[in-house]
Write an enzyme that holds these catalytic residues in place. Structure first.
Site, mmCIF file in Angstrom:
data_model
loop_
_atom_site.group_PDB
_atom_site.id
_atom_site.type_symbol
_atom_site.label_atom_id
_atom_site.label_comp_id
_atom_site.label_asym_id
_atom_site.label_seq_id
_atom_site.Cartn_x
_atom_site.Cartn_y
_atom_site.Cartn_z
ATOM 1 N N THR A 207 0.831 -1.381 -0.570
ATOM 2 C CA THR A 207 -0.249 0.090 -0.175
ATOM 3 C C THR A 207 0.631 1.220 -0.117
ATOM 4 O O THR A 207 1.275 1.693 -1.331
ATOM 5 C CB THR A 207 -0.709 -0.382 1.082
ATOM 6 O OG1 THR A 207 -0.192 -0.687 2.578
ATOM 7 C CG2 THR A 207 -2.199 -1.276 0.576
ATOM 8 N N LYS A 236 4.255 -7.475 4.278
ATOM 9 C CA LYS A 236 3.942 -6.110 3.784
ATOM 10 C C LYS A 236 3.747 -4.504 5.070
ATOM 11 O O LYS A 236 3.172 -5.742 5.542
ATOM 12 C CB LYS A 236 2.304 -5.585 2.741
ATOM 13 C CG LYS A 236 1.265 -5.901 2.752
ATOM 14 C CD LYS A 236 0.645 -4.882 4.135
ATOM 15 C CE LYS A 236 0.338 -3.024 3.263
ATOM 16 N NZ LYS A 236 -0.191 -2.516 4.827
ATOM 17 N N THR A 247 -0.478 -3.230 10.499
ATOM 18 C CA THR A 247 -1.025 -3.557 9.608
ATOM 19 C C THR A 247 -0.076 -4.396 8.605
ATOM 20 O O THR A 247 0.720 -3.972 8.104
ATOM 21 C CB THR A 247 -1.464 -2.368 8.404
ATOM 22 O OG1 THR A 247 -2.347 -1.402 9.416
ATOM 23 C CG2 THR A 247 -1.683 -2.497 7.104
ATOM 24 N N GLU A 334 6.708 4.526 7.366
ATOM 25 C CA GLU A 334 5.909 5.918 6.797
ATOM 26 C C GLU A 334 7.419 6.636 6.686
ATOM 27 O O GLU A 334 6.809 7.386 8.227
ATOM 28 C CB GLU A 334 4.518 5.924 7.284
ATOM 29 C CG GLU A 334 3.662 4.891 6.475
ATOM 30 C CD GLU A 334 2.354 5.455 6.894
ATOM 31 O OE1 GLU A 334 1.357 4.116 5.858
ATOM 32 O OE2 GLU A 334 1.709 5.777 7.678
#
Length: 479
Positions: A207, A236, A247, A334
């Site tokens: 993602t 991921k 996640t 991130e």
């Protein structure tokens, strides 16, 4: 049966492989040669393999079906298929709002007692979470369609299903199920065992990831020293990463023969020491699934007894392998600019050391200081001091020390020694913090056991820093 209780271990573990027990070749983590995917940041290309040693009997594919409208280029539907029925094991999120694919995959593994699994299908771009009964039906339809392509009876009943389902992406939206169902036959027709296919499949589950996370290794087992086995895995995750998992999707395949109950135990052990020892932002998601499939195609005696040398060897291999995969997730946090190991030493117990390391890893003040290359050790000490749930006497301020461990192997930079602050060499501290990798060491001095407790238990966590980009990525996520 898949356990319903949280599987987060309370302590860390560094596997030690006895000489001759296992020969694990180096993970296939190399620099890209050609062609270079221009979408992968230059700083991340060193983590993407250019070749691999993949397990026999598995074929994979990554297909673009357009789950998310903004994705017009990258594959977003992954299929992993075994030519032979597999033993399967999985661990799932402990979030109370478990996504439809989590519920369906749990039911499939439970109904089959982890036996006879043939495939995994996963999509990115939509989590299929908090989508009601319709979402459950969508997940079952994905499983049934793959079963149909394999040539199996596809009734949609849990006991008949042989395909696990995973999804990741935006929560609260229904899947574009027609696109997915119509794309599955194409994905199945394109199944391949090549390195390119494995890499494309790893890309299909991404993602906000900036690079596909794929590893493979070869190994031997004590009972068959001349027989080579293989293990490969993809994962991921870049945000919403904190135990119990977050996640995270992970798919691991091996051609070693392992009975289902043993495989479940092996996976739970390894995940508690890998995927449940990382943090990016402290959030826990709705969709986490780590699954491992073992088809036994490479031959040999099936691993079943925890007392066997083969089980011990496989435990070390799987733990080391999942740790390597989990660390790739942290490296792709991130907006992250730092990969940080926090090691708590000389604790009276594993569980207390792990809790303290976890608290440091999720502290926004620690993470922002590291991004700013600020040797603000007071924030580290503060996090140690407010750790909840540890045993009385674990932390004795006048026995606690903090230091930075440089990646170049030079001596640790002492910041606090036995509760007394050191005169910090700010120039050296700044030089250490310029590096991407850093280790923070907190020594508890044995806690209230004093000298008798030294040489005690360690706890390890891996995490990254917080940057301006993290806010930008998550502020724009749904667009």
């Amino acid at each position: 049966m898949v356990p319903n209780t949280p599987f987060l271990a309370a302590f860390s573990y560094t596997p030690r492989v006895r000489p001759g027990a296992v020969r694990a070749l180096a993970a296939q983590v190399r620099h890209y040669t050609t062609p270079i995917d221009p979408s992968i940041p230059e700083s991340k290309r060193k983590f993407v393999p250019c070749s691999g040693a993949y397990p026999l009997g598995f074929r994979v594919s990554g297909t673009h079906v357009g789950v998310k409208k903004s994705n017009i280029t990258f594959p977003d539907l992954a299929i992993i298929c075994s030519e032979e029925p597999c033993s399967a094991a999985a661990v799932f999120t402990t979030n109370k709002f478990q996504a439809a694919p989590v519920q369906v995959s749990k039911q499939i593994i439970n109904a089959r007692s982890g036996r006879g699994i043939r495939a995994v299908i996963a999509n990115s771009g939509c989590a299929n979470a908090v989508t009601g009964k319709g979402g459950i039906q969508d997940a079952k339809s994905m499983s049934a369609k793959v079963d149909q392509c394999i040539g199996l009876k596809a009734t949609g009943n849990d006991g008949d299903s042989s395909t696990l389902v995973m999804s990741t992406g935006v929560i609260g939206q229904r899947l574009p199920i027609e696109k997915i169902i119509s794309g599955i036959p194409t994905g199945y027709a394109n199944l391949s065992s090549t390195h390119t296919a494995w890499l494309k499949t790893a890309r299909a589950i991404c993602t906000t990831d900036t690079f596909p996370k794929l590893l493979s290794r070869s190994f031997t087992l004590p009972s068959s020293p001349d027989r080579t086995y293989h293990i490969a895995g993809m994962t991921k995750g870049a945000g919403m990463i904190h135990p119990n998992m977050a996640t995270l999707l992970g798919i691991i395949c091996t051609d070693a023969p392992i009975e289902a109950p043993a495989l479940q135990s092996l996976l739970a052990h390894s995940v508690s020491r890998s995927f449940n020892s990382i943090s990016v932002d402290g959030d826990t998601s709705t969709n986490d699934t780590i699954a491992v499939l073992a088809n036994g195609v490479a031959g040999g005696k099936p691993i079943s007894s925890p007392e066997s040398p083969e089980y011990t060897a496989m435990q070390s291999i799987l733990t080391s392998f999942t740790q390597s995969l989990a660390q790739l997730v942290v490296r792709d946090g991130e907006g992250a600019t730092k990969f940080v190991t926090v090691r708590v030493r000389n604790s009276p117990s594993h569980s207390d050391a792990k809790l303290i390391a976890s608290t440091i890893a999720r502290s926004p003040l620690v993470k922002t200081a590291l991004y700013g290359k600020d040797a603000n050790w007071g924030r580290i000490l503060c996090a140690v001091g407010y750790t909840q749930g540890i045993s009385p006497g674990t932390i004795i301020p006048e026995r606690t020390s903090v230091s930075f461990k440089p990646v170049d192997g030079s001596p640790e930079l002492k910041l606090l020694v036995n509760g007394e602050p050191e005169a910090v060499d700010e120039e050296r501290a700044s030089a250490i913090l310029q590096n991407e990798d850093l280790e923070i060491v907190v020594d508890l001095g044995g806690g209230d056991k004093g000298e008798a407790g030294k040489g005690g238990e360690d706890g390890v966590f891996w995490f990254c820093d917080f940057s301006h980009e993290y806010v930008t990525i998550n502020g724009d996520y749904r667009t």
